[in-house]
Design a protein around this motif. Sequence first.
Motif, PDB file in Angstrom:
ATOM      1  N   TYR A 121       0.737  -1.028   0.413  1.00 41.29           N
ATOM      2  CA  TYR A 121      -0.084  -0.085  -0.244  1.00 41.29           C
ATOM      3  C   TYR A 121       1.054   1.436  -0.353  1.00 41.29           C
ATOM      4  N   VAL A 122       1.740   0.951   0.679  1.00 37.86           N
ATOM      5  CA  VAL A 122       3.127   2.412   0.987  1.00 37.86           C
ATOM      6  C   VAL A 122       3.571   2.688  -0.514  1.00 37.86           C
ATOM      7  N   GLU A 123       3.576   1.616  -1.258  1.00 38.34           N
ATOM      8  CA  GLU A 123       4.946   1.591  -2.168  1.00 38.34           C
ATOM      9  C   GLU A 123       3.090   2.534  -3.751  1.00 38.34           C
ATOM     10  N   ARG A 124       2.370   1.958  -3.502  1.00 39.18           N
ATOM     11  CA  ARG A 124       0.936   2.020  -4.611  1.00 39.18           C
ATOM     12  C   ARG A 124       1.438   3.590  -4.299  1.00 39.18           C
ATOM     13  N   LEU A 125       0.917   4.505  -3.113  1.00 33.73           N
ATOM     14  CA  LEU A 125       0.879   5.587  -2.118  1.00 33.73           C
ATOM     15  C   LEU A 125       2.071   6.242  -2.596  1.00 33.73           C
ATOM     16  N   SER A 126       3.169   6.325  -2.675  1.00 38.17           N
ATOM     17  CA  SER A 126       4.572   6.801  -2.622  1.00 38.17           C
ATOM     18  C   SER A 126       3.910   6.952  -4.687  1.00 38.17           C
ATOM     19  N   ALA A 127       4.718   6.078  -5.319  1.00 36.66           N
ATOM     20  CA  ALA A 127       3.739   6.201  -6.496  1.00 36.66           C
ATOM     21  C   ALA A 127       3.381   6.555  -7.197  1.00 36.66           C
ATOM     22  N   ALA A 128       2.209   6.879  -6.843  1.00 35.00           N
ATOM     23  CA  ALA A 128       1.439   7.836  -7.108  1.00 35.00           C
ATOM     24  C   ALA A 128       1.671   9.650  -6.762  1.00 35.00           C
ATOM     25  N   ILE A 129       2.470   9.773  -5.588  1.00 36.19           N
ATOM     26  CA  ILE A 129       3.165  11.198  -5.214  1.00 36.19           C
ATOM     27  C   ILE A 129       3.723  11.069  -6.346  1.00 36.19           C
ATOM     28  N   GLY A 130       4.970  10.481  -6.707  1.00 35.42           N
ATOM     29  CA  GLY A 130       6.165  10.147  -7.062  1.00 35.42           C
ATOM     30  C   GLY A 130       5.586  11.160  -8.847  1.00 35.42           C
ATOM     31  N   LYS A 131       4.471  10.999  -9.114  1.00 34.86           N
ATOM     32  CA  LYS A 131       3.754  10.476 -10.495  1.00 34.86           C
ATOM     33  C   LYS A 131       3.839  12.493 -10.765  1.00 34.86           C
ATOM     34  N   VAL A 132       3.254  12.821  -9.302  1.00 34.70           N
ATOM     35  CA  VAL A 132       2.946  14.677  -9.525  1.00 34.70           C
ATOM     36  C   VAL A 132       3.970  15.350  -8.476  1.00 34.70           C
ATOM     37  N   TRP A 133       5.044  14.456  -8.218  1.00 41.12           N
ATOM     38  CA  TRP A 133       5.684  16.015  -7.717  1.00 41.12           C
ATOM     39  C   TRP A 133       7.233  15.799  -8.473  1.00 41.12           C
ATOM     40  N   ASN A 134       6.834  16.122 -10.298  1.00 40.36           N
ATOM     41  CA  ASN A 134       7.876  15.944 -11.168  1.00 40.36           C
ATOM     42  C   ASN A 134       9.197  14.857 -11.025  1.00 40.36           C
ATOM     43  N   GLY A 135       8.578  13.629 -10.688  1.00 44.22           N
ATOM     44  CA  GLY A 135      10.384  13.067 -10.454  1.00 44.22           C
ATOM     45  C   GLY A 135      10.820  13.222  -9.641  1.00 44.22           C
ATOM     46  N   GLN A 136      11.145  13.926  -8.541  1.00 42.52           N
ATOM     47  CA  GLN A 136      12.056  14.208  -7.633  1.00 42.52           C
ATOM     48  C   GLN A 136      11.332  13.197  -6.416  1.00 42.52           C
ATOM     49  N   PHE A 137      12.204  12.403  -7.225  1.00 41.53           N
ATOM     50  CA  PHE A 137      12.145  11.534  -5.624  1.00 41.53           C
ATOM     51  C   PHE A 137      13.277  10.224  -5.948  1.00 41.53           C
ATOM     52  N   GLN A 138      13.934   9.391  -5.358  1.00 46.25           N
ATOM     53  CA  GLN A 138      14.891   8.493  -5.327  1.00 46.25           C
ATOM     54  C   GLN A 138      14.850   7.248  -4.671  1.00 46.25           C
ATOM     55  N   SER A 139      15.566   6.287  -5.011  1.00 46.94           N
ATOM     56  CA  SER A 139      14.970   4.708  -4.619  1.00 46.94           C
ATOM     57  C   SER A 139      16.001   4.730  -3.345  1.00 46.94           C
TER      58      SER A 139
END
Length: 491
Positions: free
Chosen positions: A161-179
């Motif tokens: 569930y966390v991964e699904r939620l964080s992936a959705a956030i990443g989609k609208v955060w202009n790619g500002q995420f890292q592994s």
Amino acid sequence: MTRFADADSSVAIVIRCAEHLVPRVRYVFDTLLMACGIRTSYGDSPPTSGVWICYASSQEPEAGTDRCIRIEHEPAAWVFFEGDTDVETAREVEGLAIVLSRTGSLCPDPCRIAFDLVANAFYFLTSWSERRASRDESSRQLHAASVYARLGVPQDIVDRYVERLSAAIGKVWNGQFQSAQAAARWPGGGTFAVALSHDVDFLPVHPLDNATQAAKSVLRHLVRQRNPGDAIQAGFGFAKAILTGRDPYGCVPEIIAQECARGVRSSFQVAVARRHPADVNYDVRDDRTADYLRAITRAGFDLCLHGSYRSTERREWYMEEVEVLAERLGRPLGSRQHFLSFNYDTLFAAQEEAGIQYDMSIGFPDHPGPRAGFSFPYFPFDLERNRPFDVVETSLFYMDVTLQSYLRLTPGAALRVLDAGLDDLACKGGAVSVVWHPIVFAGARDPGYEDVYWHLVEHVRELGGVATDGRTINEHWRRLARDYASFARQR
């Protein structure tokens, strides 16, 4: 597990549900987003800028912004928690197992979650299934009787569930995420963490105790496990320990010395009460026993309470045990229940009242991995007072007894299970606990399992993680929790 690069960034959350559900909904969002390094804020209307989440039913107007993640709120799913029944079916929506949602369906929009992820996560995070069952059944919960085994739900479901939620956030955060592998978040720069611990269940008190334990160990391998090879090795291990002057079963000072040499520290769970035949053989009121166990505090290691088998039948029993340990050896901050036997609500309520800050009891004795579906520390939830308990739970994932006695794994097979589990934990960037009993460290109980433990410690390091004690994980998680509204009261 997605980890976000901008540590100062946060997600605004608009919640549109019944007022009495708001503390529970915030608890879930704060727990899940804390796991992926996202701060939260709450408001009644959409923010003028930045990423935000709208948790509302399908009856609410659509959020008309490309900055929004929409999560379905289903009032009917929350009605479930007003009763005493358990779920009877599970189904898959968007590739995820769910047990409560009725209307969820495949949604092509990656920024919309069309089922009540929050209600489903609350079900697992609160251990709802076993808390309902514990009213009439044993204080020990086994994986074989769990919702995971019964309905085929993946044991790391909340992680998903966390991964699904964080992936959705990443989609609208202009790619500002890292592994998670590249994001150091744990003490010492580790990308994940493992809390090392040892339950002191046996100490040689009388002259014949070691010989009696040796006989029991050999017979256990011969009769119960039907493994004459291990019986012979255990017998030789005992004889070698005696001939070389090594403690065959206590091993506490030896573990401390070896961990100091390796630059790691662990937590030691010490028992003080004997209310049940399954409880420990020693008594901390005995001066010789107390002097022996003071090696833990003298070395600066973490002293924890090992709550007795029946200690949560009455809240005052648990609290008495905390006071006895404080008087004899030192005041504990952490705890794990003996045999993982406890009443959930009594345990955390008593811990909160007694000043126990963290626990490591939420784990299955018969199966490795998460018991609440989650690979991160979290605050268990007080259903009666509708708020989190002031106790950090660092879930028990791996135990020597699970691998050797329940699963009957050879040391080599146990290594493969551990390595696979640690590889997965490293990818998620989580933190869990493990327990290895001192009785196995001299090779006179379960030959080869002492080597499995030292391999575990080294493999954590090889993967970029930190192997430490429960006290360190607790302090770190509480510092992070101060930024989340649900946990503002936590010390």
